[in-house]
Design a protein around this motif. Sequence first.
Motif, short mmCIF file in Angstrom:
data_model
loop_
_atom_site.label_atom_id
_atom_site.label_comp_id
_atom_site.label_asym_id
_atom_site.label_seq_id
_atom_site.Cartn_x
_atom_site.Cartn_y
_atom_site.Cartn_z
N ARG A 54 0.72 -1.31 -0.03
CA ARG A 54 0.09 -0.05 0.14
C ARG A 54 0.71 1.37 -0.27
N TYR A 55 2.25 1.13 -0.02
CA TYR A 55 3.08 2.29 0.45
C TYR A 55 4.14 1.90 -0.81
N PRO A 56 3.93 2.10 -2.14
CA PRO A 56 4.83 1.63 -3.02
C PRO A 56 6.00 2.79 -2.99
N GLU A 57 6.03 3.99 -2.51
CA GLU A 57 7.20 4.94 -2.48
C GLU A 57 8.08 4.55 -1.40
N VAL A 58 8.04 3.84 -0.56
CA VAL A 58 8.71 3.44 0.48
C VAL A 58 9.55 2.38 0.20
N ASP A 59 11.06 2.43 0.70
CA ASP A 59 11.83 1.41 0.54
C ASP A 59 11.68 0.48 1.61
N SER A 69 18.38 -19.42 16.19
CA SER A 69 19.72 -19.83 15.79
C SER A 69 20.93 -18.66 15.80
N LEU A 70 21.39 -18.67 16.76
CA LEU A 70 22.41 -17.76 16.71
C LEU A 70 23.30 -17.77 15.56
N SER A 71 23.69 -18.81 14.74
CA SER A 71 24.52 -18.53 13.48
C SER A 71 23.55 -17.98 12.42
N SER A 72 22.34 -18.09 12.52
CA SER A 72 21.59 -17.16 11.69
C SER A 72 21.35 -15.74 11.94
N VAL A 73 21.58 -15.34 13.05
CA VAL A 73 21.76 -14.03 13.74
C VAL A 73 22.89 -13.33 13.28
N HIS A 74 23.85 -14.11 13.52
CA HIS A 74 25.31 -13.65 13.08
C HIS A 74 25.36 -13.46 11.69
N ASP A 75 25.12 -14.54 10.96
CA ASP A 75 24.90 -14.25 9.10
C ASP A 75 24.29 -13.00 8.82
N PHE A 76 22.98 -12.89 9.61
CA PHE A 76 22.24 -11.84 8.91
C PHE A 76 22.81 -10.49 9.33
N ALA A 77 23.46 -10.20 10.48
CA ALA A 77 24.18 -9.12 10.89
C ALA A 77 25.52 -8.85 9.75
N THR A 78 26.00 -9.90 9.45
CA THR A 78 27.38 -9.76 8.52
C THR A 78 26.58 -9.26 7.01
N THR A 79 25.73 -9.85 6.57
CA THR A 79 24.98 -9.58 5.28
C THR A 79 24.65 -8.08 5.34
N LEU A 80 23.88 -7.63 6.29
CA LEU A 80 23.34 -6.31 6.83
C LEU A 80 24.53 -5.42 6.72
N SER A 81 25.51 -5.75 7.55
CA SER A 81 26.48 -4.76 7.49
C SER A 81 27.34 -4.53 6.16
N ASP A 82 27.48 -5.77 5.51
CA ASP A 82 28.13 -5.48 4.31
C ASP A 82 27.36 -4.53 3.31
N LYS A 87 26.75 0.87 0.65
CA LYS A 87 25.81 1.69 0.54
C LYS A 87 24.45 1.29 -0.48
N ARG A 88 24.15 0.21 -0.21
CA ARG A 88 22.88 -0.38 -1.09
C ARG A 88 22.05 -0.30 0.17
N VAL A 89 22.41 -0.20 1.29
CA VAL A 89 21.34 0.24 2.46
C VAL A 89 21.86 1.44 3.11
N PRO A 90 21.04 2.28 3.66
CA PRO A 90 21.48 3.50 4.57
C PRO A 90 21.94 3.13 5.88
N PRO A 91 22.76 3.75 6.54
CA PRO A 91 23.06 3.33 7.92
C PRO A 91 21.61 3.31 8.77
N LEU A 92 22.06 2.65 9.93
CA LEU A 92 20.76 2.53 10.63
C LEU A 92 20.44 3.70 11.55
N LYS A 93 19.27 4.07 11.92
CA LYS A 93 18.81 5.11 12.44
C LYS A 93 18.24 4.51 13.71
N ALA A 94 17.62 3.50 13.76
CA ALA A 94 17.05 2.63 14.86
C ALA A 94 16.96 1.10 14.72
N ILE A 95 16.99 0.50 15.76
CA ILE A 95 16.64 -0.99 15.99
C ILE A 95 15.36 -1.38 16.89
#
Length: 332
Positions: A54-59, A69-82, A87-95
């Motif tokens: 419903r919000y096509p303008e939002v990324d 699974s801690l391996s899933s958590v760590h893998d996710f964090a590595t991927t997001l950090s990369d 610069k494919r994703v902007p820096p974090l503002k909130a978690i």
Amino acid sequence: MAGAILITGANGTLAIPAVEYLFRTYPKYTAILTVRDDSDNYPTTRKLRETISRYPEVDASIRKLDLTSLSSVHDFATTLSDEIIAKRVPPLKAILCNACYWNLVGDPETTSDGYDKTFQINHISQVALVLRLLDNFALDGGRIVMFSSEAHSPGRAILEKFPPVIPEDLNLLVRPVANVDKAGAGFHRYGNSKLAITAWTYAFNRFLEKDPSLKRITAVTYNPGSLVDSRLFDRNVATSTRLLVQYIVQPLLPLARHQYPQMRLASESAADAIELALDHVHPGERYYLELLEKDESSPESRDEVKQERLWIKSLEWAKINKTNTALQNAFE
């Protein structure tokens, strides 16, 4: 882009209206929405995907993240950090560490990491995720919202039979013993996990404040209230409890609030959670909040000796060390 907002358990009862509020009110933010099951076969993920449509303008993107699974958590964090570095994703503002779990009908469940499932989802994996991503925040900082509950404080929750406690042997938190009172023991595990995350956040803030490069990041523990329409009541509870909530508590909510003012609908807390995460409420502060009011958490959660013991043990449980977090003073 204004920055990225990461929400765990993004297909949850509070999260979906929070996501919609974010899109409607602050559409310039990038939303990273994590769920355990990212397929349309899962009804709430399908509902989340419909909200995004419903919000096509939002990324916005839905990401799979298995907090059991801690391996899933760590893998996710590595991927997001990369992705942020590239610069494919902007820096974090909130978690917003919104994901949670309980089981009030069964014995303790053990994850592949060997920990109690309730405690790992509600505490250990959220700790691992947050500490892995600290160096991916914007230069002007940001905010981390850790979700607490009245269940962390003895004598407050209606479902409490055994008061929450940080035991002398901290391993009892991750390997609790079974009890014939499955409902009481299950809620005890839930309360313990909320007590742990509340106490841990005090220590976390002390380390953040001492780090010149990270002190612009603030963490708050937020009790959004007793959400009577929570999806938690749809599973892993006795039929009598589910029916009581559905046919008595929810219809009589306006009356029930006179005796239990913490009772709310998730949509009421959703907007508050976003405003808090974006530092629009109590900006720059590091409080424990009941709804949006500064309050005192339980006495045990404020015990600094217990906070420090829990901090050290949580690093071990979450597999956090000097090589995978920016919070180096945590190991001094």
